[in-house]
Design an enzyme around this catalytic site. Structure first.
Site, PDB file in Angstrom:
ATOM      1  N   ASP A  58     -27.346 -33.228 -21.194  1.00  0.00           N
ATOM      2  CA  ASP A  58     -28.037 -32.065 -21.044  1.00  0.00           C
ATOM      3  C   ASP A  58     -27.061 -31.117 -20.103  1.00  0.00           C
ATOM      4  O   ASP A  58     -26.535 -31.693 -19.319  1.00  0.00           O
ATOM      5  CB  ASP A  58     -29.289 -32.248 -20.298  1.00  0.00           C
ATOM      6  CG  ASP A  58     -30.477 -31.123 -20.594  1.00  0.00           C
ATOM      7  OD1 ASP A  58     -29.973 -29.896 -20.311  1.00  0.00           O
ATOM      8  OD2 ASP A  58     -31.199 -31.505 -21.012  1.00  0.00           O
ATOM      9  N   HIS A  71     -27.707 -26.467 -12.298  1.00  0.00           N
ATOM     10  CA  HIS A  71     -28.794 -25.421 -11.795  1.00  0.00           C
ATOM     11  C   HIS A  71     -28.489 -25.235 -10.192  1.00  0.00           C
ATOM     12  O   HIS A  71     -29.115 -24.332  -9.918  1.00  0.00           O
ATOM     13  CB  HIS A  71     -29.995 -25.781 -12.324  1.00  0.00           C
ATOM     14  CG  HIS A  71     -30.274 -25.202 -13.673  1.00  0.00           C
ATOM     15  ND1 HIS A  71     -30.236 -24.125 -14.315  1.00  0.00           N
ATOM     16  CD2 HIS A  71     -31.053 -26.068 -14.848  1.00  0.00           C
ATOM     17  CE1 HIS A  71     -30.508 -23.956 -15.328  1.00  0.00           C
ATOM     18  NE2 HIS A  71     -31.010 -25.263 -15.868  1.00  0.00           N
ATOM     19  N   ARG A  93     -42.525 -20.207 -22.595  1.00  0.00           N
ATOM     20  CA  ARG A  93     -41.974 -21.465 -22.792  1.00  0.00           C
ATOM     21  C   ARG A  93     -43.152 -22.385 -22.098  1.00  0.00           C
ATOM     22  O   ARG A  93     -43.590 -22.044 -21.103  1.00  0.00           O
ATOM     23  CB  ARG A  93     -40.736 -21.688 -22.108  1.00  0.00           C
ATOM     24  CG  ARG A  93     -40.226 -22.923 -22.017  1.00  0.00           C
ATOM     25  CD  ARG A  93     -38.660 -23.084 -21.892  1.00  0.00           C
ATOM     26  NE  ARG A  93     -38.612 -24.321 -21.305  1.00  0.00           N
ATOM     27  CZ  ARG A  93     -37.032 -24.669 -20.794  1.00  0.00           C
ATOM     28  NH1 ARG A  93     -36.003 -24.102 -21.314  1.00  0.00           N
ATOM     29  NH2 ARG A  93     -36.896 -25.735 -19.932  1.00  0.00           N
ATOM     30  N   HIS A 133     -37.859 -18.601 -20.078  1.00  0.00           N
ATOM     31  CA  HIS A 133     -39.294 -18.871 -19.891  1.00  0.00           C
ATOM     32  C   HIS A 133     -40.140 -17.521 -20.055  1.00  0.00           C
ATOM     33  O   HIS A 133     -41.232 -17.609 -20.365  1.00  0.00           O
ATOM     34  CB  HIS A 133     -39.484 -19.273 -18.567  1.00  0.00           C
ATOM     35  CG  HIS A 133     -39.169 -20.658 -18.357  1.00  0.00           C
ATOM     36  ND1 HIS A 133     -39.779 -21.849 -18.455  1.00  0.00           N
ATOM     37  CD2 HIS A 133     -38.067 -21.173 -17.780  1.00  0.00           C
ATOM     38  CE1 HIS A 133     -38.869 -22.828 -18.277  1.00  0.00           C
ATOM     39  NE2 HIS A 133     -37.806 -22.506 -17.677  1.00  0.00           N
ATOM     40  N   SER A 146     -32.968 -25.698 -23.139  1.00  0.00           N
ATOM     41  CA  SER A 146     -33.643 -26.951 -23.429  1.00  0.00           C
ATOM     42  C   SER A 146     -34.466 -26.976 -24.473  1.00  0.00           C
ATOM     43  O   SER A 146     -34.656 -27.794 -25.442  1.00  0.00           O
ATOM     44  CB  SER A 146     -33.895 -27.767 -22.306  1.00  0.00           C
ATOM     45  OG  SER A 146     -32.745 -28.042 -21.463  1.00  0.00           O
ATOM     46  N   ASP A 205     -43.031 -25.956 -20.969  1.00  0.00           N
ATOM     47  CA  ASP A 205     -42.878 -27.113 -20.210  1.00  0.00           C
ATOM     48  C   ASP A 205     -43.471 -26.908 -18.684  1.00  0.00           C
ATOM     49  O   ASP A 205     -44.315 -27.553 -18.158  1.00  0.00           O
ATOM     50  CB  ASP A 205     -41.497 -27.553 -20.051  1.00  0.00           C
ATOM     51  CG  ASP A 205     -40.430 -26.824 -19.862  1.00  0.00           C
ATOM     52  OD1 ASP A 205     -40.552 -25.438 -19.573  1.00  0.00           O
ATOM     53  OD2 ASP A 205     -39.240 -27.266 -19.488  1.00  0.00           O
ATOM     54  N   ASP A 228     -27.438 -29.820 -25.350  1.00  0.00           N
ATOM     55  CA  ASP A 228     -28.412 -28.947 -25.898  1.00  0.00           C
ATOM     56  C   ASP A 228     -27.872 -27.573 -25.815  1.00  0.00           C
ATOM     57  O   ASP A 228     -28.401 -26.519 -26.414  1.00  0.00           O
ATOM     58  CB  ASP A 228     -29.646 -29.161 -25.231  1.00  0.00           C
ATOM     59  CG  ASP A 228     -29.726 -29.311 -23.902  1.00  0.00           C
ATOM     60  OD1 ASP A 228     -28.674 -29.476 -23.217  1.00  0.00           O
ATOM     61  OD2 ASP A 228     -30.629 -29.287 -23.147  1.00  0.00           O
ATOM     62  N   HIS A 229     -26.899 -27.245 -24.584  1.00  0.00           N
ATOM     63  CA  HIS A 229     -26.553 -26.198 -24.195  1.00  0.00           C
ATOM     64  C   HIS A 229     -25.754 -26.449 -23.029  1.00  0.00           C
ATOM     65  O   HIS A 229     -25.482 -27.408 -22.635  1.00  0.00           O
ATOM     66  CB  HIS A 229     -27.526 -25.166 -23.743  1.00  0.00           C
ATOM     67  CG  HIS A 229     -28.466 -25.709 -22.637  1.00  0.00           C
ATOM     68  ND1 HIS A 229     -28.007 -25.825 -21.196  1.00  0.00           N
ATOM     69  CD2 HIS A 229     -29.666 -26.427 -22.718  1.00  0.00           C
ATOM     70  CE1 HIS A 229     -29.020 -26.590 -20.747  1.00  0.00           C
ATOM     71  NE2 HIS A 229     -29.925 -26.776 -21.352  1.00  0.00           N
ATOM     72  N   ASP A 242     -32.148 -18.818 -14.119  1.00  0.00           N
ATOM     73  CA  ASP A 242     -31.897 -18.450 -15.461  1.00  0.00           C
ATOM     74  C   ASP A 242     -30.937 -17.037 -15.256  1.00  0.00           C
ATOM     75  O   ASP A 242     -30.332 -16.632 -16.549  1.00  0.00           O
ATOM     76  CB  ASP A 242     -32.884 -18.361 -16.324  1.00  0.00           C
ATOM     77  CG  ASP A 242     -33.704 -19.508 -16.557  1.00  0.00           C
ATOM     78  OD1 ASP A 242     -33.082 -20.613 -16.529  1.00  0.00           O
ATOM     79  OD2 ASP A 242     -34.979 -19.480 -16.968  1.00  0.00           O
ATOM     80  N   LYS A 271     -36.588 -34.589 -17.921  1.00  0.00           N
ATOM     81  CA  LYS A 271     -36.141 -34.014 -19.165  1.00  0.00           C
ATOM     82  C   LYS A 271     -36.971 -35.041 -20.196  1.00  0.00           C
ATOM     83  O   LYS A 271     -36.602 -35.034 -21.400  1.00  0.00           O
ATOM     84  CB  LYS A 271     -34.654 -34.484 -19.493  1.00  0.00           C
ATOM     85  CG  LYS A 271     -33.480 -33.496 -18.652  1.00  0.00           C
ATOM     86  CD  LYS A 271     -33.762 -32.156 -19.224  1.00  0.00           C
ATOM     87  CE  LYS A 271     -32.934 -31.269 -18.483  1.00  0.00           C
ATOM     88  NZ  LYS A 271     -32.933 -29.884 -18.557  1.00  0.00           N
ATOM     89  N   ASP A 312     -27.284 -30.629 -16.577  1.00  0.00           N
ATOM     90  CA  ASP A 312     -28.141 -29.427 -16.442  1.00  0.00           C
ATOM     91  C   ASP A 312     -28.646 -29.202 -15.019  1.00  0.00           C
ATOM     92  O   ASP A 312     -28.527 -28.266 -14.282  1.00  0.00           O
ATOM     93  CB  ASP A 312     -28.964 -29.550 -17.563  1.00  0.00           C
ATOM     94  CG  ASP A 312     -29.872 -28.381 -17.498  1.00  0.00           C
ATOM     95  OD1 ASP A 312     -29.377 -27.296 -17.805  1.00  0.00           O
ATOM     96  OD2 ASP A 312     -31.080 -28.441 -17.116  1.00  0.00           O
ATOM     97  N   HIS A 346     -27.366 -21.424 -17.473  1.00  0.00           N
ATOM     98  CA  HIS A 346     -26.599 -21.997 -18.656  1.00  0.00           C
ATOM     99  C   HIS A 346     -25.604 -21.082 -18.910  1.00  0.00           C
ATOM    100  O   HIS A 346     -25.340 -19.824 -18.551  1.00  0.00           O
ATOM    101  CB  HIS A 346     -27.908 -22.061 -19.865  1.00  0.00           C
ATOM    102  CG  HIS A 346     -28.702 -23.049 -19.702  1.00  0.00           C
ATOM    103  ND1 HIS A 346     -30.242 -23.038 -20.012  1.00  0.00           N
ATOM    104  CD2 HIS A 346     -29.072 -23.925 -18.470  1.00  0.00           C
ATOM    105  CE1 HIS A 346     -30.716 -24.219 -19.731  1.00  0.00           C
ATOM    106  NE2 HIS A 346     -30.309 -24.611 -18.837  1.00  0.00           N
TER     107      HIS A 346
HETATM  108  C1  3PG Z   1     -35.342 -24.737 -15.999  1.00  0.00           C
HETATM  109  O1  3PG Z   1     -36.390 -24.852 -16.456  1.00  0.00           O
HETATM  110  O2  3PG Z   1     -35.089 -25.661 -15.430  1.00  0.00           O
HETATM  111  C2  3PG Z   1     -34.474 -23.636 -16.427  1.00  0.00           C
HETATM  112  O3  3PG Z   1     -34.960 -22.348 -16.627  1.00  0.00           O
HETATM  113  C3  3PG Z   1     -33.844 -23.948 -17.905  1.00  0.00           C
HETATM  114  O4  3PG Z   1     -33.392 -25.110 -18.126  1.00  0.00           O
HETATM  115  P1  3PG Z   1     -33.524 -26.129 -19.169  1.00  0.00           P
HETATM  116  O5  3PG Z   1     -33.718 -25.307 -20.492  1.00  0.00           O
HETATM  117  O6  3PG Z   1     -32.354 -26.865 -19.123  1.00  0.00           O
HETATM  118  O7  3PG Z   1     -34.733 -26.880 -19.103  1.00  0.00           O
HETATM  119 CO    CO Z   2     -31.167 -25.812 -17.845  1.00  0.00          CO
END
Ligand code: 3PG
Ligand code: CO
Length: 550
Positions: free
Chosen positions: A23, A426, A280, A135, A74, A282, A463-464, A166, A356, A422, A494
């Site tokens: 990641d 961040h 988004r 998000h 992600s 999650d 993934d990025h 972000d 993750k 990742d 990212h």
């Molecule tokens: C996060 O939710 O942590 C960031 O906005 C994006 O990170 P991720 O896409 O790698 O989860």
């Molecule tokens: Co990220």
């Protein structure tokens, strides 16, 4: 096709196929500000020197974002990896629905407006206040506030999660100042709109994958109950909190409540409507559950559960149907690789650490929390700490779990995600990010030995990007932009860089390669995997990049 035929002949020769997502591991052109370039990573160096590898697009339209100026993330990355296809994603779907006016005609928006009008006349908008487009997007929020006024809503309250993850790490006022000015300007003719509460997105509300419910509880207390340090405006809160906590970046700012004469201006009450404007899922699912679940909710003591009409921007979980009411239909992701391989009777293993875990399960399977037959999931619990303090995270434990799963011989296809590049990327901490990359390299080295021992093949990708640019780069020179004191400006978001796809295998006599196509992107990985397994890809998927060499 020739490849496929030949491959099915050699199918018996290929053991398990292992997909490894690093990641936040992008390919920087120059290495400027790259924690990856700075890291000591013998295994990855060897992979790039000795094994076939290509570059994959992982941002913009190649992953269903509205434009090529949009970085990857992600969700869209794992959707593309898992589904083998590119769908217009939440960011694009919401923007289109607003532009066409469809959103306002939808039943959910009309119910929200009708409920508020019949009740207190107030709508609350809650979500991430930035233009990160990962998000949420502040333009979606602005459009809804304007529309609410036009529809005769009397009062709007905004609960603003502060980003800096972000978008640049201390950019909060760039969003908050003009937004509060806009709300003040709109507050005429009996309409009254204000920010009512907020806090750093890593402090309140936006937890994910059940990693830290106390974060969500703090969010509930802030937004719903109006408990927290009081300020006169969100801009004053950000300035005040920065002064109280020097060096703390936006995403980690404490929570705040806007008050007048000691009274919060926007607690959430019976008869209000609430819109969670993140698209988004999650980091939206937990607060959604707190609003939607009845007396059985046991994640924290809510104290007061206002009777509100609640809507999410999208439906965040297609299996759990959460939330029940949503403004825009999510992408209808179908025929994912998880489902297709399950139908083939292939036993699949998916593993990551908490941060993750949903990426290799829920995002992988098209934003569904359920499991397909023959899938086994293993979650390694993440530490609940700022990750610059533990940059190794759970890389070793994930490698252990993958090695054990490989050695069990039970699975034909295994996938995992190493979160380090990742999650540590961040934080904006360069040194920690180099250690993060080194931890992944170490784990990868062990895992690849087990792949060899099992006679298997590994595809290593990402993934990025993230750790590949830890400093903001000057657009003209490509060199790190500097702070006033001459230090480089940390970058937490990212990147737009492509990611690698490396094909690793040492099976005697088997010569395989990868082809670099101009359009190659994350959505080509599913078909490549199918061919490695000796199967035809699903007709909906983008093409395989696998080649048979001489
Ligand atoms: C996060 O939710 O942590 C960031 O906005 C994006 O990170 P991720 O896409 O790698 O989860
Ligand atoms: Co990220």
């Amino acid at each position: 096709l020739q490849t496929l035929q030949a491959l099915s002949e050699t199918r018996a020769a290929i053991g398990p196929v292992v997909l490894i997502v690093m990641d936040g591991y992008g390919l920087s052109k120059t290495g400027a500000g790259s924690a990856i370039a700075a890291a000591n990573k013998p295994t990855l160096d060897r992979l790039f020197a000795e094994y076939p590898h290509v570059q994959l697009r992982a941002h913009g339209r190649a992953v269903g974002m509205p434009s090529d100026d949009d970085m990857g993330n992600s969700e869209v990355g794992h959707n593309a990896l898992g589904a083998g296809q590119v769908y217009a994603q939440g960011a694009a779907l919401v923007a289109n629905s607003i532009a066409s006016g469809e959103l306002w005609q939808g039943q959910a928006w009309q119910e929200i407006v009708a409920f508020a009008k019949a009740g207190t006349g107030r709508i609350h908008f809650m979500g991430l206040l930035s233009d990160g487009n990962v998000h949420s997007h502040i333009d979606h929020l602005k459009a809804m506030v304007l529309r609410a006024k036009q529809e005769g809503i009397r009062s709007v309250r905004v609960h603003a999660l502060i980003d800096g993850r972000d978008v640049p790490e201390t950019s909060a006022l760039d969003y908050v100042l003009p937004f509060e000015a806009l709300l003040a300007e709109l507050s005429t003719d009996g309409f009254d709109a204000r920010i009512a509460s907020g806090g750093g997105r890593q402090t309140i509300t936006m937890d994910r994958y059940d990693a830290n419910w106390p974060m969500v509880e703090r969010g509930w207390k802030t937004h719903v109950l109006g408990q927290g340090q009081q300020f006169a405006s969100a801009a004053a809160a950000i300035e005040g909190l920065r002064a109280q906590h020097p060096g703390v970046i936006d995403q980690d700012l404490p929570e705040f409540v806007i008050a007048e004469n000691g009274r919060p201006v926007g607690t959430i009450e019976d008869g209000d409507a609430v819109v969670l404007f993140n698209f988004r899922g999650d980091r939206a699912l937990e607060i959604t559950r707190a609003f939607e679940e009845g007396a059985g909710f046991d994640k924290f003591e809510r104290r007061r559960c206002p009777k509100v009409a609640f809507a999410g921007m999208l439906q965040y979980d297609g299996d759990l149907k959460l939330p029940a009411r949503f403004l825009v239909a999510p992408p209808a992701i179908k025929n994912t690789s998880g489902e297709w391989f399950s139908k083939m009777g292939i036993s699949q293993f998916a593993c990551s650490e908490t941060q993750k875990f949903g990426h290799v399960t829920y995002f992988w399977n098209g934003n569904r929390s359920g499991k397909f037959e023959g899938e086994t999931y293993l979650e390694v619990p993440s530490d609940v700490v700022p990750f610059e303090q533990r940059p190794w995270m759970k890389a070793a434990e994930i490698a252990d779990a993958m090695i054990e799963a490989l050695q069990s011989g039970r699975h034909k296809l295994l996938r995992c995600n190493f979160a380090n590049g990742d999650m540590v990327g961040h934080t904006g901490n360069f040194r920690a990010a180099t250690m993060a990359v080194e931890a992944v390299d170490l784990a990868l080295g062990r895992l690849l030995k087990a792949v060899d021992a099992a006679g298997g093949v590994a595809l290593i990708t990402a993934d990025h990007g993230n750790a590949d640019e830890m400093f903001e780069l000057d657009k003209k020179t490509g060199q790190p932009a500097l702070n006033k004191d001459g230090s480089p400006k940390a970058k937490t978001a990212h990147t737009l860089n492509p990611v690698p796809l490396i094909l690793y295998q040492n099976i005697p006599g088997l010569k395989l390669g990868l082809k670099q196509t101009p359009e190659a992107g994350l959505s080509n990985v599913a078909a490549t995997t199918a061919h490695l397994l000796g199967y035809e890809k699903h007709p909906d998927w983008d093409e395989s990049l696998l080649t048979l060499k001489g």
